[in-house]
Design an enzyme around this catalytic site. Sequence first.
Site, PDB file in Angstrom:
ATOM      1  N   GLY A 173       0.835  -1.201   0.000  1.00  0.00           N
ATOM      2  CA  GLY A 173       0.000   0.000   0.000  1.00  0.00           C
ATOM      3  C   GLY A 173       0.867   1.248   0.000  1.00  0.00           C
ATOM      4  O   GLY A 173       1.601   1.486   0.961  1.00  0.00           O
ATOM      5  N   GLU A 196       2.447  -1.167  -4.616  1.00  0.00           N
ATOM      6  CA  GLU A 196       1.165  -0.457  -4.765  1.00  0.00           C
ATOM      7  C   GLU A 196       0.465  -1.015  -6.001  1.00  0.00           C
ATOM      8  O   GLU A 196       1.053  -1.063  -7.075  1.00  0.00           O
ATOM      9  CB  GLU A 196       1.445   1.048  -4.903  1.00  0.00           C
ATOM     10  CG  GLU A 196       0.294   1.883  -5.378  1.00  0.00           C
ATOM     11  CD  GLU A 196      -0.963   1.767  -4.518  1.00  0.00           C
ATOM     12  OE1 GLU A 196      -0.877   2.018  -3.312  1.00  0.00           O
ATOM     13  OE2 GLU A 196      -2.027   1.398  -5.072  1.00  0.00           O
ATOM     14  N   VAL A 255      -3.243  -1.002   3.696  1.00  0.00           N
ATOM     15  CA  VAL A 255      -4.205  -0.907   2.583  1.00  0.00           C
ATOM     16  C   VAL A 255      -5.463  -0.134   2.988  1.00  0.00           C
ATOM     17  O   VAL A 255      -6.460  -0.152   2.280  1.00  0.00           O
ATOM     18  CB  VAL A 255      -4.594  -2.313   2.053  1.00  0.00           C
ATOM     19  CG1 VAL A 255      -3.390  -3.014   1.458  1.00  0.00           C
ATOM     20  CG2 VAL A 255      -5.219  -3.175   3.148  1.00  0.00           C
ATOM     21  N   ASP A 297     -14.369   8.711  11.668  1.00  0.00           N
ATOM     22  CA  ASP A 297     -13.994   7.553  10.850  1.00  0.00           C
ATOM     23  C   ASP A 297     -15.064   6.468  10.811  1.00  0.00           C
ATOM     24  O   ASP A 297     -15.160   5.717   9.844  1.00  0.00           O
ATOM     25  CB  ASP A 297     -12.701   6.918  11.405  1.00  0.00           C
ATOM     26  CG  ASP A 297     -11.461   7.715  11.030  1.00  0.00           C
ATOM     27  OD1 ASP A 297     -11.603   8.846  10.519  1.00  0.00           O
ATOM     28  OD2 ASP A 297     -10.342   7.209  11.257  1.00  0.00           O
ATOM     29  N   HIS A 427       8.939  39.341   4.456  1.00  0.00           N
ATOM     30  CA  HIS A 427      10.139  38.907   3.729  1.00  0.00           C
ATOM     31  C   HIS A 427      11.285  38.706   4.696  1.00  0.00           C
ATOM     32  O   HIS A 427      11.466  39.520   5.590  1.00  0.00           O
ATOM     33  CB  HIS A 427      10.510  39.972   2.693  1.00  0.00           C
ATOM     34  CG  HIS A 427      11.787  39.658   1.981  1.00  0.00           C
ATOM     35  ND1 HIS A 427      11.862  38.686   1.003  1.00  0.00           N
ATOM     36  CD2 HIS A 427      13.039  40.161   2.115  1.00  0.00           C
ATOM     37  CE1 HIS A 427      13.105  38.613   0.554  1.00  0.00           C
ATOM     38  NE2 HIS A 427      13.846  39.496   1.222  1.00  0.00           N
TER      39      HIS A 427
HETATM   40  P1  FAD Z   1     -10.634   7.489  16.657  1.00  0.00           P
HETATM   41  O1  FAD Z   1      -9.521   8.440  16.759  1.00  0.00           O
HETATM   42  O2  FAD Z   1     -10.341   6.151  16.076  1.00  0.00           O
HETATM   43  O3  FAD Z   1     -11.258   7.334  18.104  1.00  0.00           O
HETATM   44  C1  FAD Z   1     -12.250   6.414  18.390  1.00  0.00           C
HETATM   45  C2  FAD Z   1     -12.210   6.085  19.873  1.00  0.00           C
HETATM   46  O4  FAD Z   1     -13.366   5.328  20.217  1.00  0.00           O
HETATM   47  C3  FAD Z   1     -11.019   5.239  20.283  1.00  0.00           C
HETATM   48  O5  FAD Z   1     -10.342   5.855  21.339  1.00  0.00           O
HETATM   49  C4  FAD Z   1     -11.633   3.906  20.722  1.00  0.00           C
HETATM   50  O6  FAD Z   1     -10.918   3.284  21.776  1.00  0.00           O
HETATM   51  C5  FAD Z   1     -13.022   4.343  21.171  1.00  0.00           C
HETATM   52  N1  FAD Z   1     -14.029   3.284  21.113  1.00  0.00           N
HETATM   53  C6  FAD Z   1     -14.294   2.429  20.094  1.00  0.00           C
HETATM   54  N2  FAD Z   1     -15.356   1.631  20.405  1.00  0.00           N
HETATM   55  C7  FAD Z   1     -15.755   1.997  21.640  1.00  0.00           C
HETATM   56  C8  FAD Z   1     -16.799   1.546  22.496  1.00  0.00           C
HETATM   57  N3  FAD Z   1     -17.653   0.594  22.128  1.00  0.00           N
HETATM   58  N4  FAD Z   1     -16.919   2.128  23.711  1.00  0.00           N
HETATM   59  C9  FAD Z   1     -16.076   3.121  24.097  1.00  0.00           C
HETATM   60  N5  FAD Z   1     -15.088   3.586  23.322  1.00  0.00           N
HETATM   61  C10 FAD Z   1     -14.927   3.043  22.100  1.00  0.00           C
HETATM   62  N6  FAD Z   1      -5.260  12.070  10.494  1.00  0.00           N
HETATM   63  C11 FAD Z   1      -4.857  13.349  10.327  1.00  0.00           C
HETATM   64  O7  FAD Z   1      -5.696  14.249  10.250  1.00  0.00           O
HETATM   65  N7  FAD Z   1      -3.521  13.659  10.247  1.00  0.00           N
HETATM   66  C12 FAD Z   1      -2.558  12.705  10.321  1.00  0.00           C
HETATM   67  O8  FAD Z   1      -1.378  13.023  10.255  1.00  0.00           O
HETATM   68  C13 FAD Z   1      -2.961  11.363  10.499  1.00  0.00           C
HETATM   69  N8  FAD Z   1      -2.033  10.362  10.596  1.00  0.00           N
HETATM   70  C14 FAD Z   1      -2.455   9.082  10.816  1.00  0.00           C
HETATM   71  C15 FAD Z   1      -1.483   8.077  10.921  1.00  0.00           C
HETATM   72  C16 FAD Z   1      -1.870   6.773  11.162  1.00  0.00           C
HETATM   73  C17 FAD Z   1      -0.822   5.692  11.278  1.00  0.00           C
HETATM   74  C18 FAD Z   1      -3.255   6.458  11.331  1.00  0.00           C
HETATM   75  C19 FAD Z   1      -3.691   5.046  11.626  1.00  0.00           C
HETATM   76  C20 FAD Z   1      -4.222   7.436  11.225  1.00  0.00           C
HETATM   77  C21 FAD Z   1      -3.830   8.754  10.957  1.00  0.00           C
HETATM   78  N9  FAD Z   1      -4.772   9.783  10.815  1.00  0.00           N
HETATM   79  C22 FAD Z   1      -4.361  11.068  10.596  1.00  0.00           C
HETATM   80  C23 FAD Z   1      -6.228   9.504  10.874  1.00  0.00           C
HETATM   81  C24 FAD Z   1      -6.819   9.934  12.219  1.00  0.00           C
HETATM   82  O9  FAD Z   1      -6.106   9.327  13.260  1.00  0.00           O
HETATM   83  C25 FAD Z   1      -8.291   9.552  12.271  1.00  0.00           C
HETATM   84  O10 FAD Z   1      -8.960  10.080  11.151  1.00  0.00           O
HETATM   85  C26 FAD Z   1      -8.957  10.110  13.535  1.00  0.00           C
HETATM   86  O11 FAD Z   1      -8.316   9.627  14.688  1.00  0.00           O
HETATM   87  C27 FAD Z   1     -10.435   9.739  13.565  1.00  0.00           C
HETATM   88  O12 FAD Z   1     -11.006  10.232  14.737  1.00  0.00           O
HETATM   89  P2  FAD Z   1     -12.283   9.548  15.422  1.00  0.00           P
HETATM   90  O13 FAD Z   1     -12.535  10.342  16.650  1.00  0.00           O
HETATM   91  O14 FAD Z   1     -13.341   9.405  14.404  1.00  0.00           O
HETATM   92  O15 FAD Z   1     -11.835   8.060  15.797  1.00  0.00           O
END
Ligand code: FAD
Length: 454
Positions: A173, A196, A255, A297, A427
Amino acid sequence: MTQSDLLIIGGGPAGYVGAIRASQLGLKVCLVEEKKLGGTCLNIGCIPTKSLLSSASYIYGLKTPKAGVTVSSYSVDTKAIYSFKDGVVNKLTSGVENLVKTHGVDLKIGKAKFISNNQISVGEEIIEFKKAIIATGSKSIMPKSLYVDGFTVDSTFILEHPEMSGKNVLIIGGGVIGCELAFILNSFGSTVTIVEKLKAILPTEDKDCVRYVENSLKNKGVKILTDISVEKIEKGTVLLSNSESINVDYCVIAVGRMPNTDGLEQIKAGVNTGERKEILVDKNFKTSNPNIFAVGDVTGSIQLAHYASACMCKIIANLTGSLAPNIDVVPRVTYSIPEIASVGITETQAKAEGIEHKVGRFSYAASGKAMAMEETEGLVKVIVDKEDKVIGAAVVGADADNLIVPFTIAIALGLKSSQLASVIYPHPTLSEMILEVCEDVHGKAIHKAGRRRN
Ligand code: FAD
């Protein structure tokens, strides 16, 4: 039984930001997080990758003599680098916990499960809510056909194992995460190959910008195989669609990520999901249960932390009747070395969609500040429509992540390139390239050779 006006499930950048904002606006909020506050972003995503990439960048800098300065010897201690990264993560997650608590949010640590259309359980506790927001994030896609125990790993494994340095690694990927991991591993001394299946790495980004990243990876010794897929994986060996067989120590699956609803039992609340297990929402983030919203997400939308936070703030604004943020313009950054930052549409998209447009271009090589910094590899591009309104921009090079911000504001506010060019830029700064690129749209860039009149 605990009563809650607003229940938020998941403490990532959507959930914790929403809990604080709702509390600021006077709602009684309960936030449930299963693991650690900060979610993917702070614990296993944005922040740990950027911490390791900062070390990677520093190491590359040491290898490249600059303005008469050479470093004759240095050592890389990946354990110390990872422990610094852990320190940053811990500082941020405990900071978020403190913020959440000082804003009066009722924080519960445990897994939330729906038990009816207005109740969840967290361990033994039952919480009844008036409104709920699901923000449970995403998880790495790990296709069964590619999984071999102890051999195939995901991004989280790489971010938690300093001993990966010096290993021979294949990354499946060439998207954002795959490329960022390639720079990290390569800088720490691993041998890295990216496979890729599409024709290019970073396929959604501006092609001219991607070329810089591709060259950078190749110059650093990363092998890039495009238009090639993986046929079969056995421990130690990966067979590719071009019949090549590669022997590696580890295979990183990068991926993509899929919505995470594991154990949530949302169907008990009448919340429907789609084919990719994403929670289905309307344009106001409402699910099939009118009192439950979903965001970030888990909805299968753009996977970016700042987008998740902004969409959550929009829900809270709508619930409280306050001013909602603009969520239509989403800047994105790939933290490759050099970085690519972009917003709006790409030049390729503008052409494909038949949009009448003009493009301004300006090279870092012509910027005085970039020359002084010895950072002349890079390009700034702006795309405007027939009325001169900015509709897209892309930057590759030093500080691309900051340079994209004025273009984001311009698109969000419907500004023209001539308006962006009508203010003074300090600048010498890299930001002067914003002035130049906007003037280039009209053939009037001062520091660009030749004349162009459109
Ligand atoms: P998440 O951050 O996934 O949070 C969800 C939370 O819900 C977690 O803490 C989980 O434990 C909790 N949870 C799940 N189910 C339950 C349940 N049933 N009860 C209680 N709690 C629960 N984005 C950027 O903008 N910039 C970057 O540079 C970037 N780099 C990244 C690098 C990597 C390696 C990865 C994997 C992702 C990256 N991202 C980046 C993407 C970014 O991390 C996500 O888009 C973002 O965290 C999504 O936020 P969220 O709050 O939707 O979900």
